[in-house]
Design a protein around this motif. Structure first.
Motif, PDB file in Angstrom:
ATOM      1  N   GLN A  59     -37.996 -70.082   3.340  1.00  0.00           N
ATOM      2  CA  GLN A  59     -37.671 -71.308   2.609  1.00  0.00           C
ATOM      3  C   GLN A  59     -36.423 -71.068   1.776  1.00  0.00           C
ATOM      4  OE1 GLN A  59     -41.039 -72.262   0.279  1.00  0.00           O
ATOM      5  NE2 GLN A  59     -41.944 -73.580   1.820  1.00  0.00           N
ATOM      6  N   LYS A  60     -35.885 -72.155   1.228  1.00  0.00           N
ATOM      7  CA  LYS A  60     -34.665 -72.026   0.429  1.00  0.00           C
ATOM      8  C   LYS A  60     -34.967 -71.632  -1.025  1.00  0.00           C
ATOM      9  CE  LYS A  60     -31.963 -73.719   3.754  1.00  0.00           C
ATOM     10  NZ  LYS A  60     -32.878 -73.416   4.855  1.00  0.00           N
ATOM     11  N   LEU A  61     -36.243 -71.811  -1.433  1.00  0.00           N
ATOM     12  CA  LEU A  61     -36.595 -71.642  -2.850  1.00  0.00           C
ATOM     13  C   LEU A  61     -36.247 -70.255  -3.376  1.00  0.00           C
ATOM     14  CD1 LEU A  61     -38.125 -73.401  -4.989  1.00  0.00           C
ATOM     15  CD2 LEU A  61     -40.121 -72.018  -4.466  1.00  0.00           C
ATOM     16  N   LEU A  62     -36.705 -69.223  -2.653  1.00  0.00           N
ATOM     17  CA  LEU A  62     -36.460 -67.847  -3.083  1.00  0.00           C
ATOM     18  C   LEU A  62     -34.965 -67.572  -3.119  1.00  0.00           C
ATOM     19  CD1 LEU A  62     -37.404 -64.962  -3.732  1.00  0.00           C
ATOM     20  CD2 LEU A  62     -37.555 -64.544  -1.294  1.00  0.00           C
ATOM     21  N   LEU A  63     -34.287 -68.011  -2.073  1.00  0.00           N
ATOM     22  CA  LEU A  63     -32.851 -67.776  -1.965  1.00  0.00           C
ATOM     23  C   LEU A  63     -32.115 -68.436  -3.132  1.00  0.00           C
ATOM     24  CD1 LEU A  63     -30.869 -66.480   0.056  1.00  0.00           C
ATOM     25  CD2 LEU A  63     -30.525 -68.755   0.999  1.00  0.00           C
ATOM     26  N   LEU A 108     -39.315 -69.039 -10.567  1.00  0.00           N
ATOM     27  CA  LEU A 108     -39.702 -68.735  -9.177  1.00  0.00           C
ATOM     28  C   LEU A 108     -41.219 -68.560  -9.066  1.00  0.00           C
ATOM     29  CD1 LEU A 108     -38.741 -67.917  -6.258  1.00  0.00           C
ATOM     30  CD2 LEU A 108     -38.837 -65.574  -7.058  1.00  0.00           C
ATOM     31  N   ALA A 109     -41.788 -67.802 -10.013  1.00  0.00           N
ATOM     32  CA  ALA A 109     -43.234 -67.525  -9.950  1.00  0.00           C
ATOM     33  C   ALA A 109     -44.030 -68.825 -10.018  1.00  0.00           C
ATOM     34  CB  ALA A 109     -43.636 -66.597 -11.095  1.00  0.00           C
ATOM     35  N   ILE A 110     -43.642 -69.698 -10.944  1.00  0.00           N
ATOM     36  CA  ILE A 110     -44.397 -70.946 -11.114  1.00  0.00           C
ATOM     37  C   ILE A 110     -44.156 -71.876  -9.914  1.00  0.00           C
ATOM     38  CG2 ILE A 110     -44.648 -73.022 -12.540  1.00  0.00           C
ATOM     39  CD1 ILE A 110     -43.770 -71.229 -14.947  1.00  0.00           C
ATOM     40  N   ALA A 111     -42.867 -72.062  -9.566  1.00  0.00           N
ATOM     41  CA  ALA A 111     -42.545 -73.009  -8.489  1.00  0.00           C
ATOM     42  C   ALA A 111     -43.081 -72.516  -7.146  1.00  0.00           C
ATOM     43  CB  ALA A 111     -41.042 -73.224  -8.414  1.00  0.00           C
ATOM     44  N   ALA A 112     -42.922 -71.223  -6.877  1.00  0.00           N
ATOM     45  CA  ALA A 112     -43.385 -70.697  -5.580  1.00  0.00           C
ATOM     46  C   ALA A 112     -44.896 -70.781  -5.471  1.00  0.00           C
ATOM     47  CB  ALA A 112     -42.916 -69.258  -5.391  1.00  0.00           C
ATOM     48  N   THR A 113     -45.602 -70.463  -6.561  1.00  0.00           N
ATOM     49  CA  THR A 113     -47.066 -70.546  -6.516  1.00  0.00           C
ATOM     50  C   THR A 113     -47.484 -71.983  -6.221  1.00  0.00           C
ATOM     51  OG1 THR A 113     -47.161 -68.823  -8.188  1.00  0.00           O
ATOM     52  CG2 THR A 113     -49.191 -70.032  -7.789  1.00  0.00           C
ATOM     53  N   ALA A 114     -46.907 -72.918  -7.001  1.00  0.00           N
ATOM     54  CA  ALA A 114     -47.289 -74.319  -6.823  1.00  0.00           C
ATOM     55  C   ALA A 114     -46.909 -74.804  -5.423  1.00  0.00           C
ATOM     56  CB  ALA A 114     -46.608 -75.177  -7.883  1.00  0.00           C
ATOM     57  N   GLN A 115     -45.698 -74.464  -5.013  1.00  0.00           N
ATOM     58  CA  GLN A 115     -45.210 -74.969  -3.726  1.00  0.00           C
ATOM     59  C   GLN A 115     -46.004 -74.384  -2.557  1.00  0.00           C
ATOM     60  OE1 GLN A 115     -42.953 -74.180  -0.991  1.00  0.00           O
ATOM     61  NE2 GLN A 115     -42.936 -76.358  -0.507  1.00  0.00           N
ATOM     62  N   GLY A 154     -49.245 -62.791  -1.902  1.00  0.00           N
ATOM     63  CA  GLY A 154     -48.000 -63.237  -1.264  1.00  0.00           C
ATOM     64  C   GLY A 154     -46.931 -63.569  -2.291  1.00  0.00           C
ATOM     65  N   VAL A 155     -47.294 -64.348  -3.312  1.00  0.00           N
ATOM     66  CA  VAL A 155     -46.295 -64.737  -4.321  1.00  0.00           C
ATOM     67  C   VAL A 155     -45.921 -63.533  -5.190  1.00  0.00           C
ATOM     68  CG1 VAL A 155     -45.683 -66.388  -6.115  1.00  0.00           C
ATOM     69  CG2 VAL A 155     -47.200 -67.096  -4.300  1.00  0.00           C
ATOM     70  N   VAL A 156     -46.889 -62.665  -5.455  1.00  0.00           N
ATOM     71  CA  VAL A 156     -46.582 -61.456  -6.237  1.00  0.00           C
ATOM     72  C   VAL A 156     -45.603 -60.560  -5.462  1.00  0.00           C
ATOM     73  CG1 VAL A 156     -47.626 -59.289  -7.035  1.00  0.00           C
ATOM     74  CG2 VAL A 156     -48.608 -61.448  -7.727  1.00  0.00           C
ATOM     75  N   ALA A 157     -45.753 -60.548  -4.145  1.00  0.00           N
ATOM     76  CA  ALA A 157     -44.803 -59.780  -3.323  1.00  0.00           C
ATOM     77  C   ALA A 157     -43.409 -60.404  -3.397  1.00  0.00           C
ATOM     78  CB  ALA A 157     -45.287 -59.729  -1.874  1.00  0.00           C
ATOM     79  N   VAL A 158     -43.354 -61.740  -3.424  1.00  0.00           N
ATOM     80  CA  VAL A 158     -42.063 -62.434  -3.577  1.00  0.00           C
ATOM     81  C   VAL A 158     -41.438 -62.020  -4.923  1.00  0.00           C
ATOM     82  CG1 VAL A 158     -40.958 -64.692  -3.880  1.00  0.00           C
ATOM     83  CG2 VAL A 158     -42.734 -64.412  -2.148  1.00  0.00           C
ATOM     84  N   ALA A 159     -42.268 -62.039  -5.976  1.00  0.00           N
ATOM     85  CA  ALA A 159     -41.785 -61.672  -7.316  1.00  0.00           C
ATOM     86  C   ALA A 159     -41.324 -60.208  -7.340  1.00  0.00           C
ATOM     87  CB  ALA A 159     -42.879 -61.900  -8.346  1.00  0.00           C
ATOM     88  N   ALA A 160     -42.042 -59.353  -6.625  1.00  0.00           N
ATOM     89  CA  ALA A 160     -41.672 -57.932  -6.581  1.00  0.00           C
ATOM     90  C   ALA A 160     -40.311 -57.755  -5.921  1.00  0.00           C
ATOM     91  CB  ALA A 160     -42.733 -57.141  -5.815  1.00  0.00           C
ATOM     92  N   PHE A 161     -40.122 -58.469  -4.837  1.00  0.00           N
ATOM     93  CA  PHE A 161     -38.832 -58.410  -4.127  1.00  0.00           C
ATOM     94  C   PHE A 161     -37.713 -58.880  -5.056  1.00  0.00           C
ATOM     95  CE2 PHE A 161     -35.747 -60.806  -1.512  1.00  0.00           C
ATOM     96  CZ  PHE A 161     -35.236 -59.750  -0.784  1.00  0.00           C
ATOM     97  N   PHE A 162     -37.962 -59.983  -5.753  1.00  0.00           N
ATOM     98  CA  PHE A 162     -36.984 -60.567  -6.676  1.00  0.00           C
ATOM     99  C   PHE A 162     -36.633 -59.568  -7.791  1.00  0.00           C
ATOM    100  CE2 PHE A 162     -36.160 -63.001 -10.559  1.00  0.00           C
ATOM    101  CZ  PHE A 162     -35.197 -63.890 -10.140  1.00  0.00           C
ATOM    102  N   CYS A 163     -37.664 -59.008  -8.423  1.00  0.00           N
ATOM    103  CA  CYS A 163     -37.434 -58.081  -9.549  1.00  0.00           C
ATOM    104  C   CYS A 163     -36.733 -56.806  -9.068  1.00  0.00           C
ATOM    105  CB  CYS A 163     -38.750 -57.722 -10.236  1.00  0.00           C
ATOM    106  SG  CYS A 163     -39.430 -59.081 -11.187  1.00  0.00           S
ATOM    107  N   ALA A 164     -37.171 -56.296  -7.915  1.00  0.00           N
ATOM    108  CA  ALA A 164     -36.588 -55.050  -7.411  1.00  0.00           C
ATOM    109  C   ALA A 164     -35.105 -55.236  -7.112  1.00  0.00           C
ATOM    110  CB  ALA A 164     -37.337 -54.600  -6.160  1.00  0.00           C
TER     111      ALA A 164
END
Lengths: 278, 293, 259
Positions: free
Chosen positions: A25-29, A73-80, A111-121
């Protein structure tokens, strides 16, 4: 009757699918580019050239970007990612399989925590690179200010990134808890944002109740304040100086604190979601 | 208990059993109740193709969701192969195709089927061959590596069937499988249902297009505003045991008069003489079938 | 509806109980972090900065907001906007009192730049009389010292703040005794630079306290770190010898450095 036990494998499959969906999706990007822009752009926001403190400014910008865009990202991705399953009715097909609702919630969380991990790393690595590059420049420009060598502790930067991620994991769990009973994505996002702000101010309420003399205020008021985790706790490594490094035991305690809140919030999300009509 | 007795007992367990199902939905701030399903009792025997029919809003999909444990009944009980619907175990032997299915758009057709197969506990060496098999069965081999987001409605329906079939369930629940599908697609789904029946599977179909599934169902139940208004074997409901139709080459008038006289001599009466009609979808299928061949 | 209320109460109660238990787990880490986390004081100058700033502060971005305010102060400094600079120096340190850098540089601007601006605003160095210039300098220096005094509440063991204080006392107030005392206090702090101690000795000498200065330097000599640029230079010994000459110390009683 053969039972179907809770399966971590299925939860991980849902997590993997959630991560893949977020990645495609475009959200993370979008959030990633904004945050990267801020970290890299901080170098050119203003030409300070006032030596070592400039590095603090860069780090503040980096961690600020990580905290702000990470929270968004954490809030929007979780909700989305949660509501896309409900609104697009993919949850209908998924939960019609032999899948526990707890596996669904845990899968979404991981899944979302993994997204957050990627973002933070990614942001932490970028911040380290920017700091190292600028530190090198400043060392050449102001050798007297760096007489005792580099001032940036990259271990502290890494620890800061780790603590940011732990904070985001708690925020994801709380957003998921809201999503588990909320009827709309918008409600989840708005509530998630308020939770984020309240969690940063929680310590003020905690302090007030702790100072209060009465048993009632200390226990009942303190208990109510404890509904929200204390996000200021995750500012443990808020410095570039290795001398300010917190003891390992404190970091472990903060990690346990985050894990505890995640576990409780996820368990409550499962409780709220268990009878939700899909 | 001997294996023989055990298998006889399990054969006696219905594929689907719904007893006194009631489902109310609250509507509005004052919590007014809207009854979607009203004391429904049904029994689908293993190996049957069962049609749950009725107009839109008659409670078919709500019944299916309650059966799959996706919503909690206000009253009554549902069970699949004897396992209460609230239990995760009840869904192990079920393949479900929802109405107007929408799947993860970011996955390819193959990835999607693999995902659901793994969710059903499949894995190992046989997984990929089984995925290929069901993709071929629904005619999506060529489009298997395309993103689901690019699929047409008919293709979504077919990939939905593939995910429902991949773990080889004993019961297949198809919610409006032919809604919005062209005659070719409808014929393919009908053909598939008959194949599944031949392999001993139980199929529960809901549809508001009564005529479309009449041909494949052994039994049907007709719902209206949540209530069961008719239930029985298709042959009992639509056939007339006291009448017969004979199709012959066109008779000239004098021969037709002779036939009437011959019947009258035996105390019988020729009630109707009409030209048999085919159906437009059959003509379409024949023409398109010839062209494709 | 009743079920919804029951669920809400259960969720809140569960979180409260879990939170109270988890607070105990995190207590040691929090009390350590709490010491470094001064309370946020949202005074009128900050709330006037706008709701966005207040929200950012409440959202836990005080370091970033302080940085942004410092950058604004810097822009005001370039425009020589005296009230703007004064206000923002106060705001920055109130938002985030943790970095000593903000305090020190704020004090420097107040002590060194603002008097020049005030004199120029009053007509320039030619037009303003020397006594008025002196009064302005003293007022600004006192203001800077108050700023450093406030900083010391947050950074009680900062050698840099004592050095800054000593520098202002020396350069702007000409108060040798006070400056000497500040440099001595700086030397007592952890990680203090050696030159603070050397300056204390020097200021004793300039006050005429040569015997005290000599004793101080002799005691200091063994602690002298090598100069990275001139490893063989011995600045302290050179000062000791000069004082011994001034005080007429006979060669036999002269200081003998340990080899």
């Amino acid at each position: 009757m053969n039972t179907v036990p809770f399966s971590l494998r299925r939860a991980l499959l849902i997590a993997q699918n959630t991560l893949l969906e977020a990645a495609r999706q475009k959200l993370l990007l979008f959030f990633l580019l904004l945050a990267l822009g801020l970290v890299v752009g901080a170098r050119w926001l203003r030409d300070f050239s006032f030596g070592a403190p400039e590095l603090k400014f860069l780090a503040d910008c980096g961690f600020g970007a990580m905290a702000f865009f990470g929270a968004a990202l954490a809030i929007a991705a979780t909700a989305q990612l949660f509501f896309s399953e409900i609104e697009n009715r993919t949850a209908l097909t998924l939960l019609a399989k032999p899948v526990w609702r707890a596996e669904f919630i845990l899968g979404k969380f991981l899944g979302v925590v993994a997204v957050a991990a990627f973002f933070c790393a990614l942001l932490t690595l970028l911040l380290m690179a920017v700091l190292r590059w600028r530190e090198g420049e400043l060392m050449r420009e102001f050798p007297e200010a760096f007489a005792q060598g580099g001032v940036v502790s990259y271990g502290m930067v890494a620890l800061g990134g780790l603590l940011q991620w732990l904070k985001l994991a708690v925020l994801v769990a709380l957003s998921l808890l809201v999503a588990s009973f909320a009827q709309t994505q918008l409600f989840t996002i708005v509530t998630g944002f308020f939770v984020f702000v309240i969690c940063h101010l929680q310590y003020l309420a905690q302090d007030a109740y702790t100072r209060a003399g009465s048993w009632f205020a200390q226990n009942v008021g303190g208990g109510l304040a404890s509904v929200f985790p204390n996000f200021q706790l995750f500012a443990l490594a808020d410095s570039l100086n290795a001398a300010d490094a917190p003891p390992t035991a404190h970091v472990v305690r903060v990690a346990l604190y985050a894990a505890g809140y995640c576990a409780v919030a996820c368990a409550l999300a499962v409780y709220c979601f268990r009878k939700r009509e899909i | 208990m001997s294996a023989n007795v055990s298998s006889k007992l399990s054969a006696a367990v219905p594929a689907v059993e719904i007893r006194g199902l009631v489902k109310d939905f609250s509507s509005g701030l004052r919590g007014l109740k809207l009854r979607a399903v009203d004391h429904l009792t049904l029994r689908v025997e293993a190996g049957q193709v069962y049609g749950l029919l009725g107009p839109n809003g008659s409670g078919k999909s709500t019944t299916i969701k309650a059966l799959l444990g996706l919503l909690e009944p206000t009253a009554g009980e549902c069970a699949i192969f004897g396992v209460p619907s609230g239990r995760v175990e009840a869904r192990r032997e079920v393949g479900y195709l929802p109405e107007s299915p929408y799947f993860y758009r970011h996955l390819s057709g193959r990835e999607l089927v693999r995902f659901y197969a793994r969710m059903c506990g499949m894995g190992g060496a046989t997984l990929e061959s089984r995925i290929d098999e069901v993709l071929a069965l629904v005619g999506l081999t060529a489009a298997a590596d395309r993103r689901v987001g690019t699929y047409s409605k008919g293709m979504l329906q077919r990939i939905g069937l593939a995910q429902a079939l991949v773990h080889d369930p004993r019961l297949l629940i198809l919610d409006e499988p032919t809604a919005g599908v062209d005659p070719l697609g409808t014929a393919a789904i009908t053909e598939l249902i008959l194949q599944l029946k031949a392999r001993g599977k139980t199929v529960l179909i809901t549809s508001h297009l009564l005529g479309q599934i009449e041909d494949v169902c052994d039994r049907v139940a007709i719902l209206d505003r949540g209530k069961l208004i008719l239930e029985g074997a298709v042959s009992d409901l639509v056939g007339r045991a006291d009448r017969q139709a004979l199709v012959v080459e066109a008779l000239p008038e004098n021969e037709l008069a002779e036939l009437r006289a011959w019947l009258a001599a035996r105390g019988r009466k020729l009630e109707t003489v009409e030209t048999p009609r085919t159906r437009l979808d059959r003509i379409f299928l024949e023409r398109v079938g010839k062209k494709d061949a | 509806m009743r079920a919804g209320l029951r669920t809400t109460v259960f969720v809140i109660a569960s979180l409260a109980v879990a939170g109270m238990l988890l607070n105990r787990v995190a207590a040691p880490a929090w009390s350590a972090a709490r010491e470094k986390q001064p309370a946020l004081k949202l005074d009128s100058s900050m709330t006037a900065a706008g709701q966005g700033v207040t929200l950012a502060l409440l959202g836990g971005f005080r370091a970033l907001v302080a940085d942004a305010a410092w950058m604004r102060m810097f822009a005001r400094w370039e425009a020589r906007d005296l009230p703007g600079v004064e206000t923002l120096i106060h705001v920055v340190s109130a938002i985030d009192p943790r970095p000593a850098y903000f305090w020190m540089n704020g004090a420097r601007i107040v002590a060194y730049d603002l008097p020049v601006w005030r004199i120029e605003a009053a007509g320039g160095f030619e037009a303003v009389t020397k006594p008025v210039q002196e009064r302005i300098r003293r007022e600004q220096a006192q203001q800077a010292l108050r700023h450093i005094e406030a900083a010391m509440a947050f950074h009680p063991a900062s050698a840099d703040l004592w050095i800054e204080r000593g520098s202002i006392e020396l350069n702007k107030l000409g108060d040798l005794a006070a400056a000497a005392e500040s440099f001595r206090r700086a030397w007592e702090q952890p990680h203090a630079p050696f030159y603070a101690a050397r300056l204390h000795g020097e200021l004793l000498r300039r006050q005429g306290k040569k015997t005290e200065a000599l004793a101080w330097l002799i005691q200091l000599h063994p602690l002298q770190p090598p100069d990275p640029e001139e490893p063989k230079a011995d600045v302290v010994l050179a000062r000791i010898r000069a004082l011994e000459r001034d005080l007429g110390v006979p060669p036999a009683r002269a200081f003998q450095p340990a080899r």
